[in-house]
Design a protein around this motif. Structure first.
Motif, PDB file in Angstrom:
ATOM      1  N   LEU A   1      -9.406  53.641  34.886  1.00  0.00           N
ATOM      2  CA  LEU A   1     -10.107  52.533  34.239  1.00  0.00           C
ATOM      3  C   LEU A   1      -9.894  52.549  32.725  1.00  0.00           C
ATOM      4  CD1 LEU A   1     -12.075  50.133  34.272  1.00  0.00           C
ATOM      5  CD2 LEU A   1     -13.939  51.813  34.118  1.00  0.00           C
ATOM      6  N   LEU A   2      -9.986  53.710  32.112  1.00  0.00           N
ATOM      7  CA  LEU A   2      -9.779  53.803  30.657  1.00  0.00           C
ATOM      8  C   LEU A   2      -8.363  53.378  30.284  1.00  0.00           C
ATOM      9  CD1 LEU A   2     -11.675  57.143  29.941  1.00  0.00           C
ATOM     10  CD2 LEU A   2     -12.378  54.832  29.247  1.00  0.00           C
ATOM     11  N   HIS A   3      -7.392  53.780  31.088  1.00  0.00           N
ATOM     12  CA  HIS A   3      -6.003  53.378  30.815  1.00  0.00           C
ATOM     13  C   HIS A   3      -5.837  51.862  30.970  1.00  0.00           C
ATOM     14  CE1 HIS A   3      -1.717  53.569  30.423  1.00  0.00           C
ATOM     15  NE2 HIS A   3      -1.514  53.138  31.664  1.00  0.00           N
TER      16      HIS A   3
ATOM     17  N   ALA B   1      -0.916  68.520  26.774  1.00  0.00           N
ATOM     18  CA  ALA B   1      -0.574  67.089  26.777  1.00  0.00           C
ATOM     19  C   ALA B   1      -1.781  66.248  26.368  1.00  0.00           C
ATOM     20  CB  ALA B   1      -0.075  66.667  28.150  1.00  0.00           C
ATOM     21  N   THR B   2      -2.964  66.636  26.825  1.00  0.00           N
ATOM     22  CA  THR B   2      -4.157  65.866  26.447  1.00  0.00           C
ATOM     23  C   THR B   2      -4.516  66.073  24.985  1.00  0.00           C
ATOM     24  OG1 THR B   2      -5.718  67.579  27.174  1.00  0.00           O
ATOM     25  CG2 THR B   2      -5.081  65.897  28.797  1.00  0.00           C
TER      26      THR B   2
ATOM     27  N   VAL C   1       0.712  56.506  22.623  1.00  0.00           N
ATOM     28  CA  VAL C   1      -0.546  56.635  23.364  1.00  0.00           C
ATOM     29  C   VAL C   1      -0.409  56.162  24.806  1.00  0.00           C
ATOM     30  CG1 VAL C   1      -2.971  55.910  23.465  1.00  0.00           C
ATOM     31  CG2 VAL C   1      -1.957  56.507  21.257  1.00  0.00           C
ATOM     32  N   LEU C   2      -0.049  54.896  24.994  1.00  0.00           N
ATOM     33  CA  LEU C   2       0.002  54.342  26.356  1.00  0.00           C
ATOM     34  C   LEU C   2       0.982  55.076  27.277  1.00  0.00           C
ATOM     35  CD1 LEU C   2      -0.361  50.520  25.607  1.00  0.00           C
ATOM     36  CD2 LEU C   2      -2.108  52.110  26.448  1.00  0.00           C
ATOM     37  N   PRO C   3       2.192  55.414  26.811  1.00  0.00           N
ATOM     38  CA  PRO C   3       3.101  56.146  27.714  1.00  0.00           C
ATOM     39  C   PRO C   3       2.565  57.528  28.109  1.00  0.00           C
ATOM     40  CG  PRO C   3       4.332  55.213  25.883  1.00  0.00           C
ATOM     41  CD  PRO C   3       2.875  55.027  25.572  1.00  0.00           C
ATOM     42  N   ARG C   4       1.898  58.191  27.177  1.00  0.00           N
ATOM     43  CA  ARG C   4       1.342  59.512  27.504  1.00  0.00           C
ATOM     44  C   ARG C   4       0.158  59.390  28.466  1.00  0.00           C
ATOM     45  NH1 ARG C   4       4.261  60.429  23.142  1.00  0.00           N
ATOM     46  NH2 ARG C   4       5.043  62.509  22.719  1.00  0.00           N
ATOM     47  N   GLN C   5      -0.614  58.329  28.313  1.00  0.00           N
ATOM     48  CA  GLN C   5      -1.678  58.085  29.281  1.00  0.00           C
ATOM     49  C   GLN C   5      -1.075  57.860  30.669  1.00  0.00           C
ATOM     50  OE1 GLN C   5      -4.002  54.749  27.914  1.00  0.00           O
ATOM     51  NE2 GLN C   5      -5.241  55.997  26.523  1.00  0.00           N
TER      52      GLN C   5
END
Length: 150
Positions: A49-51, A118-119, A101-105
């Motif tokens: 959901l956060l992503h 990673a986090t 940010v988005l790719p790592r999420q």
């Protein structure tokens, strides 16, 4: 017309950028909790959901610079240094969000790169994104050197 454009610009910034900064900041600790309890469906769904919030509101956030340019043009401040710096910082924030940010999420959601390291790295990039937006916000409010009044 300037007041309308400025109103839409500010509301769009609040409605679109605010949720991205909050959800992106919540993602790394939520991902750590989900990794610590792999069988916890609720923790996994929270991370998803956060992503999704980050992706959707990042897309909606495109409205912010569009109305920002229209407002600046209407005010006749397109060449002002504070605005040029704000534009550069906004572009950098967007780059950090889209490239870091988005790719790592996504990678954490897919299970690749699912480590505490990673986090932590993701949290660092998210912090950079948030600091860039904070700097833009300050520049938009203070407008150093502006002749249009503060």
């Amino acid at each position: 017309m300037t007041k309308f454009l400025l109103t839409v610009h500010v509301l769009a910034a609040i409605v679109a950028i605010g949720p991205v900064t909050v959800a992106a900041s919540m993602f790394p600790p939520a991902a750590r909790r989900a990794m610590a309890a792999p069988g916890d469906a609720r923790a996994t769904e929270t991370v998803r959901l956060l992503h999704r919030i980050c992706r959707v509101y990042a897309t909606v956030g495109v409205v912010v610079p569009v109305f920002g340019f229209a407002t600046a043009s209407s005010m006749g401040v397109l060449g002002d240094a504070w605005l040029i710096v704000s534009i550069a910082l906004t572009a950098l924030a967007a780059l950090v969000l889209v490239a870091l940010v988005l790719p790592r999420q996504s990678a954490l959601l897919e299970g690749s790169g699912g480590s505490r390291e990673a986090t932590v790295r993701l949290a660092m990039f998210t912090g950079m994104f948030n600091l860039l937006w904070a700097a833009v916000t300050v520049l938009m409010i203070v407008r150093p050197g502006s002749t249009t009044g503060a």
